[in-house]
Design an enzyme around this catalytic site. Structure first.
Site, PDB file in Angstrom:
ATOM      1  CG  ASP A   1       4.595  -3.721   4.550  1.00  0.00           C
ATOM      2  OD1 ASP A   1       3.712  -3.813   3.677  1.00  0.00           O
ATOM      3  OD2 ASP A   1       4.870  -2.653   5.134  1.00  0.00           O
TER       4      ASP A   1
ATOM      5  CG  ASP B   1       3.988   1.186   0.552  1.00  0.00           C
ATOM      6  OD1 ASP B   1       4.758   1.784  -0.216  1.00  0.00           O
ATOM      7  OD2 ASP B   1       3.012   0.512   0.159  1.00  0.00           O
TER       8      ASP B   1
END
EC number: 3.1.3.2
Length: 243
Positions: free
Chosen positions: A68, A70
């Site tokens: 991922d 953020d």
């Protein structure tokens, strides 16, 4: 009710009530865990490190691993804080505003901070010959074309010295049938073996895909609240990964 069970219950309620952006089904926590600001149950967490994962993978052929973006590899809350203040101060509507995502895609991540823990994990995997890819719930720029190497891809490539950089997988925060979670499709299509992420949906998507999901700790300074319960699903958690 024991203190541990009470803590799990309270975090479960917060997850169901407050997690506004993720679209997948909400699942209550069933294990004790920790957050970046509460480590009282750390002895019950399944901790892993870049070193321990490397040892487990020793002698195995190269794999594809996904990250991922953020709060997992980048400290990017400043982009979201600015977006909320500018586009929808009183709500999360900015997350559904293409003008906001265009602003982010136009270079906001030049000011995002790469996490040291992510560098260690990525360095370890690349030393093994593993392929690193990125899957994000973000929406790309309105002019972005699927399969295009955009500015964010180049920023990540430089920050983490990514070999054989692939275009970012953007989910638009929308699950695609038959999957319940937005990132599952991309894990399956890219034949990912391990996924790293900070959110509940990262872990639940990995489980839906039938792969190993490892939690990265969301920083205490993140604007993405509430902080998730790391280890709350019994998943492995990367030690010292809040920075």
């Amino acid at each position: 009710m024991s203190l541990i069970k009470s803590s799990v219950f309270m975090f479960s309620m917060l997850t169901i009530a407050v997690s506004a952006n993720a679209k997948g089904p909400k699942v209550s926590y069933d294990h004790a865990g920790i957050t970046a600001i509460d480590h009282k149950n750390e002895a019950q967490v399944k901790w892993v490190s870049a070193e321990s994962i490397q040892k487990e993978l020793k002698g195995k052929p190269p794999i594809t691993v996904s990250f991922d973006i953020d709060d997992t590899v980048l400290v990017s809350s400043q982009c979201f804080y600015y977006g909320k203040q500018t586009f929808s101060p009183d709500s999360l509507d900015y997350l559904h505003n293409q003008a906001y995502w265009d602003f982010v895609a136009d270079g906001c991540d030049n000011y995002s901070i790469p996490k040291e823990s992510a560098k260690k994990l990525i360095d370890m995997h690349q030393a093994r010959g593993d392929q690193v890819i990125f899957i994000t719930g973000r929406t790309p720029h309105r002019l972005h074309k699927a399969g295009q190497m955009d500015q964010l891809a180049r920023i990540l490539e430089r920050a983490f010295h990514i070999k054989n950089m692939k275009p970012i997988n953007y989910t638009h925060d929308k699950p695609i049938a038959p999957y319940k979670y937005d990132k599952t499709r991309f894990m399956v299509e890219n034949r990912v073996s391990i996924h790293y992420g900070d959110s509940n949906d990262d872990i639940l998507a990995a489980r839906e895909a039938g792969i190993r999901g490892i939690r990265v700790i969301r920083s205490a300074t993140s604007t993405n609240r509430p902080l998730p319960l790391n280890g709350g699903y019994g998943e492995e958690v990367v030690e010292d990964s809040s920075y």
